[in-house]
Design a protein around this motif. Structure first.
Motif, PDB file in Angstrom:
ATOM      1  N   GLY A  63       1.574  -2.183  -5.186  1.00 19.62           N
ATOM      2  CA  GLY A  63       1.000  -2.349  -3.858  1.00 19.62           C
ATOM      3  C   GLY A  63      -0.331  -1.630  -3.723  1.00 19.62           C
ATOM      4  O   GLY A  63      -0.959  -1.246  -4.724  1.00 19.62           O
ATOM      5  N   THR A  82       1.334  -6.644  -5.675  1.00 20.83           N
ATOM      6  CA  THR A  82       2.708  -7.171  -5.565  1.00 20.83           C
ATOM      7  C   THR A  82       3.312  -6.994  -4.175  1.00 20.83           C
ATOM      8  O   THR A  82       4.511  -7.231  -3.989  1.00 20.83           O
ATOM      9  N   THR A  83       2.512  -6.530  -3.198  1.00 21.89           N
ATOM     10  CA  THR A  83       2.985  -6.507  -1.804  1.00 21.89           C
ATOM     11  C   THR A  83       2.137  -7.494  -1.013  1.00 21.89           C
ATOM     12  O   THR A  83       1.014  -7.830  -1.425  1.00 21.89           O
ATOM     13  N   THR A 139      10.963  -9.979  -4.007  1.00 22.42           N
ATOM     14  CA  THR A 139      11.729  -8.717  -4.066  1.00 22.42           C
ATOM     15  C   THR A 139      11.219  -7.687  -3.044  1.00 22.42           C
ATOM     16  O   THR A 139      11.742  -6.576  -2.987  1.00 22.42           O
ATOM     17  N   LEU A 140      10.207  -8.060  -2.282  1.00 23.75           N
ATOM     18  CA  LEU A 140       9.623  -7.091  -1.334  1.00 23.75           C
ATOM     19  C   LEU A 140      10.547  -6.881  -0.137  1.00 23.75           C
ATOM     20  O   LEU A 140      10.978  -7.853   0.483  1.00 23.75           O
TER      21      LEU A 140
HETATM   22  P1  NAD Z   1       2.669   0.499  -1.216  1.00 25.54           P
HETATM   23  O1  NAD Z   1       1.718   0.381  -2.322  1.00 25.54           O
HETATM   24  O2  NAD Z   1       3.233   1.846  -0.908  1.00 25.54           O
HETATM   25  O3  NAD Z   1       3.873  -0.521  -1.474  1.00 25.54           O
HETATM   26  C1  NAD Z   1       4.914  -0.572  -0.543  1.00 25.54           C
HETATM   27  C2  NAD Z   1       6.286  -0.375  -1.195  1.00 25.54           C
HETATM   28  O4  NAD Z   1       6.695  -1.585  -1.817  1.00 25.54           O
HETATM   29  C3  NAD Z   1       6.327   0.676  -2.279  1.00 25.54           C
HETATM   30  O5  NAD Z   1       7.550   1.345  -2.242  1.00 25.54           O
HETATM   31  C4  NAD Z   1       6.211  -0.156  -3.551  1.00 25.54           C
HETATM   32  O6  NAD Z   1       6.717   0.500  -4.697  1.00 25.54           O
HETATM   33  C5  NAD Z   1       7.044  -1.344  -3.190  1.00 25.54           C
HETATM   34  N1  NAD Z   1       6.749  -2.576  -3.887  1.00 25.54           N
HETATM   35  C6  NAD Z   1       5.554  -3.047  -4.286  1.00 25.54           C
HETATM   36  N2  NAD Z   1       5.674  -4.297  -4.727  1.00 25.54           N
HETATM   37  C7  NAD Z   1       6.969  -4.624  -4.645  1.00 25.54           C
HETATM   38  C8  NAD Z   1       7.702  -5.794  -4.932  1.00 25.54           C
HETATM   39  N3  NAD Z   1       7.095  -6.903  -5.347  1.00 25.54           N
HETATM   40  N4  NAD Z   1       9.041  -5.780  -4.741  1.00 25.54           N
HETATM   41  C9  NAD Z   1       9.660  -4.668  -4.252  1.00 25.54           C
HETATM   42  N5  NAD Z   1       9.003  -3.535  -3.918  1.00 25.54           N
HETATM   43  C10 NAD Z   1       7.675  -3.535  -4.109  1.00 25.54           C
HETATM   44  O7  NAD Z   1       2.063  -0.039   0.158  1.00 25.54           O
HETATM   45  P2  NAD Z   1       1.085  -1.250   0.537  1.00 25.54           P
HETATM   46  O8  NAD Z   1       1.454  -1.623   1.895  1.00 25.54           O
HETATM   47  O9  NAD Z   1       1.045  -2.264  -0.523  1.00 25.54           O
HETATM   48  O10 NAD Z   1      -0.348  -0.555   0.545  1.00 25.54           O
HETATM   49  C11 NAD Z   1      -0.657   0.468   1.459  1.00 25.54           C
HETATM   50  C12 NAD Z   1      -1.814   1.261   0.915  1.00 25.54           C
HETATM   51  O11 NAD Z   1      -2.942   0.406   0.769  1.00 25.54           O
HETATM   52  C13 NAD Z   1      -2.235   2.406   1.794  1.00 25.54           C
HETATM   53  O12 NAD Z   1      -2.454   3.546   1.009  1.00 25.54           O
HETATM   54  C14 NAD Z   1      -3.546   1.928   2.400  1.00 25.54           C
HETATM   55  O13 NAD Z   1      -4.398   2.984   2.730  1.00 25.54           O
HETATM   56  C15 NAD Z   1      -4.077   1.074   1.300  1.00 25.54           C
HETATM   57  N6  NAD Z   1      -5.029   0.048   1.742  1.00 25.54           N
HETATM   58  C16 NAD Z   1      -6.190  -0.071   1.058  1.00 25.54           C
HETATM   59  C17 NAD Z   1      -7.097  -1.052   1.409  1.00 25.54           C
HETATM   60  C18 NAD Z   1      -8.336  -1.224   0.595  1.00 25.54           C
HETATM   61  O14 NAD Z   1      -9.208  -1.998   1.008  1.00 25.54           O
HETATM   62  N7  NAD Z   1      -8.456  -0.594  -0.539  1.00 25.54           N
HETATM   63  C19 NAD Z   1      -6.810  -1.928   2.467  1.00 25.54           C
HETATM   64  C20 NAD Z   1      -5.602  -1.784   3.139  1.00 25.54           C
HETATM   65  C21 NAD Z   1      -4.713  -0.789   2.764  1.00 25.54           C
END
Ligand code: NAD
Ligand code: GLY
Length: 364
Positions: free
Chosen positions: A112, A137-138, A180-181
């Motif tokens: 993610g 993957t999110t 799986t999410l």
């Molecule tokens: P995350 O990366 O924490 O993922 C969320 C949860 O889902 C985690 O527990 C992860 O291990 C799990 N996971 C991931 N893929 C999975 C899958 N396919 N199946 C089951 N579980 C899965 O959170 P997020 O919402 O993806 O990202 C949030 C982060 O992104 C924050 O740190 C935020 O600041 C950052 N962000 C960055 C930008 C940018 O432009 N760079 C934009 C928006 C958010």
């Protein structure tokens, strides 16, 4: 300002046009096992896949197999926003040094937004910059964080306060990984999808109004359309303003409030998307109080976020003072003067609005 996608069967291709740093976003099912999408973006022989201990058991084997020609090494980090730190990034540097990774190496971020932001930052800084590929993957990372090159880590005093603009070579958004999410994470991603409708795409907002329940039910074609449209919108904005000198700031609708919530509540307790959802309602409320949008439009914003089963009110334990103190450290603040993204109307945002403290306090 529109980036167009190309569709072949169930696959979509969106391009982020940045001259000689342009890159493709591939969107579709079962892309993780398609080496032909990744190989053109790997120039050397050293590849490291970086993921976390939740995603590794799900997808690391498939991706390692796909990249087997490179005999990739892997790094499995602890899962969680609270690990989005310089200490965790140092684990990446140290392993790459142990493995004698050179400047021609490629990092692959599998996970993610937390993994994507940290791996991007490691790639931006390891030996002054090496190649990297985003494999989000999110839902949130497929529609937002993997695109546009914002990388970085949190500090105790503020979200994403240390980082770099550094673009990936390619984004591979395999929509089948969303199966799986967990539901809570899907909803968090939906907050950023709704954001695109609110800031510059009224037809998309109208479509979301009709489709939100289908997305929550994981209807494949609704999800694919939402991801593709979000990526097209983000790609177009990034192409116009890569380093946020102007228009790109509208992508931060609700984020000034949201980042304050994430910091105050402890990283990971409110998901980023949940905090942004509440932040967008607060930004819409502010826009309504400033008579930019009508009460009816404000209620529509609140309604769609509620229907996405996301929070619409800030945490009861956060006072106006806590918000204002944390928001004055925001990246958009200048000498403590807080700048907000507001809605001029539904489907049109504007950036850089300084709001007096009395108006701000009226939100609480
Ligand atoms: P995350 O990366 O924490 O993922 C969320 C949860 O889902 C985690 O527990 C992860 O291990 C799990 N996971 C991931 N893929 C999975 C899958 N396919 N199946 C089951 N579980 C899965 O959170 P997020 O919402 O993806 O990202 C949030 C982060 O992104 C924050 O740190 C935020 O600041 C950052 N962000 C960055 C930008 C940018 O432009 N760079 C934009 C928006 C958010
Ligand atoms: N997520 C905000 C941006 O990429 O600019």
């Amino acid at each position: 300002m529109k980036s167009k996608s190309v569709s072949t069967q169930s696959r979509q291709l969106v391009s982020v046009e940045l001259g000689d740093r342009s890159y493709p976003i591939h969107i579709g099912d079962d892309l993780l096992s398609d080496a032909s999408l990744l190989e053109p973006h790997i120039s050397g022989q050293q590849v490291c896949i970086i993921t976390n201990d939740t995603v590794a058991p799900l997808y690391l084997e498939t991706l390692s197999e796909t990249l087997s020609a490179y005999k990739p090494i892997n790094i499995i980090l602890p899962d969680g926003e609270k690990y989005k730190t310089l200490d965790t990034v140092s684990l990446i540097y140290d392993r790459l040094l142990e493995e004698r990774f050179s400047r021609s190496a490629t990092l692959v971020a599998l996970g993610g937004g937390v993994i994507g932001d940290m791996v991007g930052f490691a790639a931006a800084t390891y030996q002054r910059g090496i190649d990297f590929i985003q494999v989000p993957t999110t839902l949130l990372s497929q529609v937002d964080s993997s695109v546009g090159g914002k990388t970085g880590v949190n500090r105790p005093l503020g979200k994403n306060m240390v980082g770099a603009f550094y673009q990936p070579n390619c984004v591979l958004a395999d929509t089948s990984t969303l199966e799986t999410l967990p539901d809570r994470e899907l909803k968090a991603g939906l907050a950023e999808v709704i954001k695109y409708g609110l800031i510059n795409n009224l037809p998309f907002l109208n479509w979301l109004d009709d489709s939100i329940e289908n997305i929550l039910a994981r209807d494949k074609s609704a999800l694919a359309y939402a991801i593709c449209t979000s990526c097209e919108d983000k790609a177009a904005i990034v192409a116009e303003d890569e380093k946020e000198a102007g228009i790109r700031a509208i992508l931060n609708l609700g984020h000034t409030f949201g980042h304050a919530i994430e910091t105050a509540m402890g990283y990971g307790n409110w998901l980023h998307g949940e905090a942004v959802a509440t932040g967008m309602v607060m930004a819409a409320d502010l826009s309504c109080r400033l008579e930019l949008i009508s009460k009816q439009d404000f209620e529509r914003v609140k309604d769609i976020i509620q229907r996405a089963q996301l929070p619409v009110s800030p945490p009861a334990e956060m006072s106006a003072e806590t918000f204002i103190s944390l928001m004055s450290r925001d990246k958009k603040a200048e000498q403590g003067r807080i700048k907000f993204i507001l809605l001029e109307k539904l489907g049109k945002a504007r950036a850089g609005e300084e709001i007096d403290q009395k108006t701000l306090a009226s939100l609480f």
